[in-house]
Design an enzyme around this catalytic site. Structure first.
Site, PDB file in Angstrom:
ATOM      1  N   ASP A 213       1.027  -2.351  -5.005  1.00 26.26           N
ATOM      2  CA  ASP A 213       2.024  -1.803  -5.932  1.00 26.26           C
ATOM      3  C   ASP A 213       3.184  -1.276  -5.092  1.00 26.26           C
ATOM      4  O   ASP A 213       3.075  -1.156  -3.870  1.00 26.26           O
ATOM      5  CB  ASP A 213       1.394  -0.662  -6.757  1.00 26.26           C
ATOM      6  CG  ASP A 213       2.393   0.021  -7.687  1.00 26.26           C
ATOM      7  OD1 ASP A 213       3.129  -0.681  -8.403  1.00 26.26           O
ATOM      8  OD2 ASP A 213       2.456   1.264  -7.704  1.00 26.26           O
ATOM      9  N   SER A 214       4.237  -0.888  -5.783  1.00 31.07           N
ATOM     10  CA  SER A 214       5.369  -0.283  -5.083  1.00 31.07           C
ATOM     11  C   SER A 214       5.003   1.103  -4.548  1.00 31.07           C
ATOM     12  O   SER A 214       5.747   1.649  -3.733  1.00 31.07           O
ATOM     13  CB  SER A 214       6.556  -0.160  -6.035  1.00 31.07           C
ATOM     14  OG  SER A 214       6.177   0.599  -7.160  1.00 31.07           O
TER      15      SER A 214
ATOM     16  N   CYS B 190       1.373  -4.100 -10.185  1.00 29.33           N
ATOM     17  CA  CYS B 190       2.739  -3.621 -10.434  1.00 29.33           C
ATOM     18  C   CYS B 190       3.374  -4.636 -11.378  1.00 29.33           C
ATOM     19  O   CYS B 190       3.391  -5.844 -11.085  1.00 29.33           O
ATOM     20  CB  CYS B 190       3.497  -3.572  -9.108  1.00 29.33           C
ATOM     21  SG  CYS B 190       5.252  -3.181  -9.284  1.00 29.33           S
TER      22      CYS B 190
ATOM     23  N   GLU C 231       5.693  11.343 -11.442  1.00 32.55           N
ATOM     24  CA  GLU C 231       5.550  11.850 -10.069  1.00 32.55           C
ATOM     25  C   GLU C 231       5.917  13.317  -9.979  1.00 32.55           C
ATOM     26  O   GLU C 231       5.238  14.091  -9.315  1.00 32.55           O
ATOM     27  CB  GLU C 231       6.344  10.963  -9.107  1.00 32.55           C
ATOM     28  CG  GLU C 231       5.751   9.556  -9.110  1.00 32.55           C
ATOM     29  CD  GLU C 231       6.139   8.717  -7.913  1.00 32.55           C
ATOM     30  OE1 GLU C 231       6.857   9.213  -7.035  1.00 32.55           O
ATOM     31  OE2 GLU C 231       5.696   7.553  -7.863  1.00 32.55           O
TER      32      GLU C 231
ATOM     33  N   CYS D 131       4.030  -0.680 -17.260  1.00 28.39           N
ATOM     34  CA  CYS D 131       4.265  -0.138 -15.921  1.00 28.39           C
ATOM     35  C   CYS D 131       2.993   0.611 -15.554  1.00 28.39           C
ATOM     36  O   CYS D 131       2.447   1.352 -16.393  1.00 28.39           O
ATOM     37  CB  CYS D 131       5.467   0.799 -15.925  1.00 28.39           C
ATOM     38  SG  CYS D 131       5.677   1.690 -14.362  1.00 28.39           S
TER      39      CYS D 131
ATOM     40  N   HIS E 114       2.450   3.099 -13.792  1.00 28.63           N
ATOM     41  CA  HIS E 114       2.548   4.566 -13.788  1.00 28.63           C
ATOM     42  C   HIS E 114       2.270   5.155 -15.178  1.00 28.63           C
ATOM     43  O   HIS E 114       1.873   6.307 -15.305  1.00 28.63           O
ATOM     44  CB  HIS E 114       3.973   5.022 -13.438  1.00 28.63           C
ATOM     45  CG  HIS E 114       4.255   5.168 -11.980  1.00 28.63           C
ATOM     46  ND1 HIS E 114       4.418   4.094 -11.140  1.00 28.63           N
ATOM     47  CD2 HIS E 114       4.432   6.268 -11.214  1.00 28.63           C
ATOM     48  CE1 HIS E 114       4.693   4.529  -9.920  1.00 28.63           C
ATOM     49  NE2 HIS E 114       4.699   5.848  -9.935  1.00 28.63           N
TER      50      HIS E 114
HETATM   51  N1  DGL Z   1       4.366   0.708 -10.856  1.00 29.74           N
HETATM   52  C1  DGL Z   1       5.575  -0.087 -11.031  1.00 29.74           C
HETATM   53  C2  DGL Z   1       5.397  -1.127 -12.142  1.00 29.74           C
HETATM   54  O1  DGL Z   1       4.321  -1.291 -12.696  1.00 29.74           O
HETATM   55  C3  DGL Z   1       6.766   0.768 -11.382  1.00 29.74           C
HETATM   56  C4  DGL Z   1       7.291   1.675 -10.324  1.00 29.74           C
HETATM   57  C5  DGL Z   1       8.519   1.133  -9.637  1.00 29.74           C
HETATM   58  O2  DGL Z   1       9.598   1.063 -10.251  1.00 29.74           O
HETATM   59  O3  DGL Z   1       8.377   0.771  -8.486  1.00 29.74           O
HETATM   60  O4  DGL Z   1       6.344  -1.807 -12.470  1.00 29.74           O
END
Ligand code: DGL
Length: 297
Positions: free
Chosen positions: A21-22, A84, A163, A212, A214
């Site tokens: 993931d990022s 991600c 976050e 997403c 998150h």
């Molecule tokens: N976790 C990333 C996703 O599912 C989003 C976070 C980011 O923008 O890097 O797209």
């Protein structure tokens, strides 16, 4: 012309699953994989230094995703999960073509779950700018049922809300997936969430996809705005089940005697934040954590 085939061997079943993931969001997916496949080892890669991916161009994210996938293959993972949505939207196809191990993204499993859940055939999707602008969810949902109307909205500030909320939490290693009500949401952030979600609510959707990784951490906030009847889909569980099916089909499931070992990599030079927030999401302390610098990829 000779064709080389590489059949899975007994030992390949003991290799880890690569997940990336990022940053920390993909740990919501890693956690579900660890629950559904308790004998599998994971090698998790969080590209914290280059996070967020959401505001970047799809071409740039595709390059990052390919670079990380090739690094994971060099570490000898048996399967890659792109945990991600932005990276899945940008790079799933090219990575599947370039690497020799199976690659699973999070968009198709989430889309499938949404199609199964909706009865009104009006589905909402929220995600980063990259994910929403790619149109990947709309295509995936409508390829399963062309009669579904998809309403999508980019909700980029949700990543920041998660976050910051975690950093402001009283207990830094609290298991926030189990106690999501405890995530501190500043009143200003609740306003932002309402501005993002009210228009979708007015579209009379009955199902909302959290596009997403998150966003599952904001479930109580999203639920409080969308109401108790809304079906809220997180692709983490569906993705874990797809990993299970793929490994089973390939005869690559780790044996029940295997004691899993999870290791974690971040591109941030200081891993303290990654360990603190990541442990709360993963549900247990991240123990084996290394930094890999971008120029080492
Ligand atoms: N976790 C990333 C996703 O599912 C989003 C976070 C980011 O923008 O890097 O797209």
């Amino acid at each position: 012309m000779s064709v080389q085939t590489s059949l899975p061997t007994a030992s390949s079943a003991e290799l880890p699953i690569g997940v990336f993931d990022s940053g920390i969001g993909g740990l919501t997916v890693a956690r579900e994989i660890a629950v559904c496949l308790p004998h599998e080892s994971l090698l998790y890669f969080g590209d914290t230094l280059r996070c967020p991916y959401g505001p970047r161009s799809l071409d740039e994210v595709e390059g990052f995703a390919l670079q990380i996938s090739e690094w994971l293959v060099a570490q000898k993972v048996k399967l890659i999960v792109i945990a991600c949505n932005s990276a899945t939207a940008a790079g799933l196809e090219i990575i599947q073509r370039r690497v020799q191990v199976p690659v699973i993204g999070v968009i198709e499993p989430g889309a499938r779950a949404a199609v199964q859940a909706t009865t009104s055939r009006r589905v909402g999707v929220i995600g980063t700018i990259a994910t929403i602008e790619s149109g990947a969810y709309t295509r995936a949902i409508r390829s399963l049922d062309a009669g579904i109307t998809v309403f999508s909205a980019a909700t980029p500030r949700f990543v920041e809300i998660v976050e910051q909320g975690m950093r402001l939490d009283r207990n830094p290693i609290e298991d926030i997936m189990a106690q999501t009500d405890s995530l501190y949401i500043r009143p200003a952030f609740s306003e932002i969430a309402r501005d993002y979600l009210d228009p979708l609510k007015r579209c009379n959707i009955d199902t909302l996809v959290l596009g997403c990784t998150h966003y599952p951490l904001l479930m109580p906030l999203i639920r409080s705005i969308m109401g108790p009847e809304m079906q809220i889909i997180s692709s983490a569980r569906e993705t874990a089940l797809e990993v299970l099916n793929t490994l089973e089909r390939r005869g690559q499931l780790a044996s029940p005697e295997c004691i899993p070992h999870h290791s974690f990599v971040t591109t941030a030079s200081n891993s303290a934040d990654f360990v603190q927030l990541g442990s709360a999401i993963f549900g247990s302390k991240l123990e084996d954590v290394k930094t890999v610098l971008i120029n080492e990829l």
